[in-house]
Design a protein around this motif. Structure first.
Motif, PDB file in Angstrom:
ATOM      1  N   LYS A   1       0.815  -1.218   0.000  1.00 49.10           N
ATOM      2  CA  LYS A   1       0.000   0.000   0.000  1.00 49.10           C
ATOM      3  C   LYS A   1       0.846   1.265   0.000  1.00 49.10           C
ATOM      4  CE  LYS A   1      -1.922   1.100   3.840  1.00 49.10           C
ATOM      5  NZ  LYS A   1      -2.799   1.136   5.045  1.00 49.10           N
ATOM      6  N   ASP A   2       1.914   1.263   0.770  1.00 55.82           N
ATOM      7  CA  ASP A   2       2.755   2.460   0.879  1.00 55.82           C
ATOM      8  C   ASP A   2       3.658   2.665  -0.333  1.00 55.82           C
ATOM      9  OD1 ASP A   2       1.668   2.954   3.340  1.00 55.82           O
ATOM     10  OD2 ASP A   2       3.287   1.985   4.449  1.00 55.82           O
ATOM     11  N   ASP A   3       3.723   1.685  -1.231  1.00 55.90           N
ATOM     12  CA  ASP A   3       4.581   1.807  -2.407  1.00 55.90           C
ATOM     13  C   ASP A   3       3.914   2.567  -3.545  1.00 55.90           C
ATOM     14  OD1 ASP A   3       6.855   0.583  -1.453  1.00 55.90           O
ATOM     15  OD2 ASP A   3       6.182  -1.425  -1.993  1.00 55.90           O
ATOM     16  N   VAL A   4       2.589   2.690  -3.505  1.00 59.15           N
ATOM     17  CA  VAL A   4       1.846   3.370  -4.568  1.00 59.15           C
ATOM     18  C   VAL A   4       1.394   4.730  -4.058  1.00 59.15           C
ATOM     19  CG1 VAL A   4      -0.072   3.238  -6.188  1.00 59.15           C
ATOM     20  CG2 VAL A   4       1.058   1.138  -5.426  1.00 59.15           C
ATOM     21  N   ILE A   5       1.733   5.775  -4.799  1.00 58.44           N
ATOM     22  CA  ILE A   5       1.362   7.143  -4.427  1.00 58.44           C
ATOM     23  C   ILE A   5       0.096   7.509  -5.196  1.00 58.44           C
ATOM     24  CG2 ILE A   5       2.101   9.560  -4.360  1.00 58.44           C
ATOM     25  CD1 ILE A   5       4.989   8.545  -4.372  1.00 58.44           C
ATOM     26  N   TRP A   6      -1.001   7.606  -4.489  1.00 58.40           N
ATOM     27  CA  TRP A   6      -2.302   7.896  -5.106  1.00 58.40           C
ATOM     28  C   TRP A   6      -2.669   9.368  -5.033  1.00 58.40           C
ATOM     29  CZ3 TRP A   6      -4.487   3.879  -7.621  1.00 58.40           C
ATOM     30  CH2 TRP A   6      -4.119   2.585  -7.256  1.00 58.40           C
ATOM     31  N   GLU A   7      -2.037  10.099  -4.134  1.00 62.16           N
ATOM     32  CA  GLU A   7      -2.415  11.494  -3.921  1.00 62.16           C
ATOM     33  C   GLU A   7      -1.191  12.323  -3.568  1.00 62.16           C
ATOM     34  OE1 GLU A   7      -5.218  11.066  -0.779  1.00 62.16           O
ATOM     35  OE2 GLU A   7      -3.694  10.653   0.740  1.00 62.16           O
ATOM     36  N   THR A   8      -1.373  13.618  -3.633  1.00 61.31           N
ATOM     37  CA  THR A   8      -0.295  14.533  -3.279  1.00 61.31           C
ATOM     38  C   THR A   8      -0.778  15.485  -2.196  1.00 61.31           C
ATOM     39  OG1 THR A   8       1.317  16.131  -4.161  1.00 61.31           O
ATOM     40  CG2 THR A   8      -0.930  16.277  -5.006  1.00 61.31           C
TER      41      THR A   8
ATOM     42  N   ALA B   1      -4.822  15.791  -2.463  1.00 54.97           N
ATOM     43  CA  ALA B   1      -5.438  15.858  -3.786  1.00 54.97           C
ATOM     44  C   ALA B   1      -5.067  14.602  -4.564  1.00 54.97           C
ATOM     45  CB  ALA B   1      -4.962  17.098  -4.539  1.00 54.97           C
ATOM     46  N   PRO B   2      -6.048  13.897  -5.139  1.00 53.71           N
ATOM     47  CA  PRO B   2      -5.738  12.672  -5.889  1.00 53.71           C
ATOM     48  C   PRO B   2      -4.937  12.978  -7.147  1.00 53.71           C
ATOM     49  CG  PRO B   2      -8.042  13.288  -6.168  1.00 53.71           C
ATOM     50  CD  PRO B   2      -7.481  14.196  -5.117  1.00 53.71           C
ATOM     51  N   LEU B   3      -3.992  12.109  -7.452  1.00 54.21           N
ATOM     52  CA  LEU B   3      -3.200  12.250  -8.671  1.00 54.21           C
ATOM     53  C   LEU B   3      -3.996  11.703  -9.855  1.00 54.21           C
ATOM     54  CD1 LEU B   3       0.293  11.022  -7.414  1.00 54.21           C
ATOM     55  CD2 LEU B   3      -0.388  13.375  -7.875  1.00 54.21           C
ATOM     56  N   LEU B   4      -3.893  12.389 -10.991  1.00 56.58           N
ATOM     57  CA  LEU B   4      -4.549  11.891 -12.190  1.00 56.58           C
ATOM     58  C   LEU B   4      -3.944  10.562 -12.624  1.00 56.58           C
ATOM     59  CD1 LEU B   4      -4.901  15.188 -14.273  1.00 56.58           C
ATOM     60  CD2 LEU B   4      -6.676  13.984 -12.993  1.00 56.58           C
ATOM     61  N   LYS B   5      -2.646  10.423 -12.385  1.00 58.76           N
ATOM     62  CA  LYS B   5      -1.951   9.194 -12.743  1.00 58.76           C
ATOM     63  C   LYS B   5      -1.109   8.767 -11.544  1.00 58.76           C
ATOM     64  CE  LYS B   5       0.990   7.122 -16.301  1.00 58.76           C
ATOM     65  NZ  LYS B   5       1.785   7.365 -17.536  1.00 58.76           N
ATOM     66  N   PRO B   6      -1.543   7.757 -10.803  1.00 57.14           N
ATOM     67  CA  PRO B   6      -0.764   7.285  -9.640  1.00 57.14           C
ATOM     68  C   PRO B   6       0.646   6.875 -10.057  1.00 57.14           C
ATOM     69  CG  PRO B   6      -2.958   6.327  -9.627  1.00 57.14           C
ATOM     70  CD  PRO B   6      -2.808   7.004 -10.956  1.00 57.14           C
TER      71      PRO B   6
END
Length: 244
Positions: free
Chosen positions: A59-66, A79-84
């Motif tokens: 879970k911590d390896d994927v960045i879904w938001e900034t 804020a969610p990233l358009l492209k994780p």
């Protein structure tokens, strides 16, 4: 058509399978070898279209938001990233459809760069909140919404000795520059009416424009008067022509 996951026994983005986010194999050769070793696919050479889906990463390896700082409130917002995206050292180590001993469940520690970025964001947010608090205190001290409040705010600033303040009930407030010539003479005046419109006068002549400003103009802060009319400045550089 979305890319399909190439990990054995994974149905990510296949017909009838779950919709997943996928990631390209890294260009770095050492990291690519780690990926290939972790997904346990024998005799496999990834192509330009080969992908691994997010299911195989911790879970911590994927960045879904900034994280961003709201300049109005100083709050840290997500804020969610358009492209994780993946963290630089992420390796797919979870194989849910394979024997459990093939997956590595160890938790991931925060890297130095991530920790630095997190601390910088927190410090920025704290500094901005402090600045906003100071601004609010400033506005509470020097802002006004009526002539009565204006008279209270004049006590917060120093008025040059040659200036006097006259209040006419709730109709208007006058700031007068009086000289002895030899009799007292009003040479300049600033009048603020009940709607907080500021008008300027040189003797009995109304000044309509001064530099780039047009008058009358509405003010709600003592320092707006200070900056636009120059009444409270000891150095009258902004309105030097007005005071001649």
């Amino acid at each position: 058509m979305p890319y399909r996951c190439c990990v054995p026994n994974c149905r990510g983005n296949y017909d009838g399978g779950p919709k997943v986010t996928v990631f390209k194999f890294p260009e770095d050769e050492a990291t690519r070898k780690k990926w290939l070793s972790s997904i346990r696919r024998d005799n496999f050479t990834p192509s330009s279209s080969s992908r691994v889906c997010h299911v195989h990463f911790h879970k911590d390896d994927v960045i879904w938001e900034t994280l961003i700082v709201d300049e109005r409130t100083g709050q840290l917002l997500r804020a969610p990233l358009l492209k994780p995206r993946l963290r630089p050292d992420a390796v797919p180590s979870l194989l849910p459809n394979c024997p459990s001993y093939l997956s590595k469940e160890e938790s991931r520690r925060e890297g130095p760069e991530e920790k630095k970025q997190r601390l910088e964001n927190e410090q920025l947010a704290a500094a901005l909140q402090y600045s906003l608090a100071l601004q609010k205190d400033y506005e509470n001290t020097f802002s006004f919404s009526s002539l009565e409040e204006l008279m209270l705010r004049t006590k917060e600033v120093d008025l040059p000795n040659e200036w006097s303040v006259i209040e006419k009930h709730s109709d208007f407030v006058c700031f007068l520059k009086i000289i002895r010539n030899p009799a007292p003479l009003i040479t300049h005046s600033v009048v603020i009416d009940s709607n907080l419109n500021v008008s300027l006068f040189k003797k009995d002549v109304q000044i309509k424009t001064l530099g780039k400003r047009s008058f009358p103009v509405i003010v709600t802060n003592i320092h707006e008067i200070q900056c636009t009319a120059g009444v409270f400045r000891h150095r009258l550089w902004a309105l030097r022509n007005f005071y001649r």
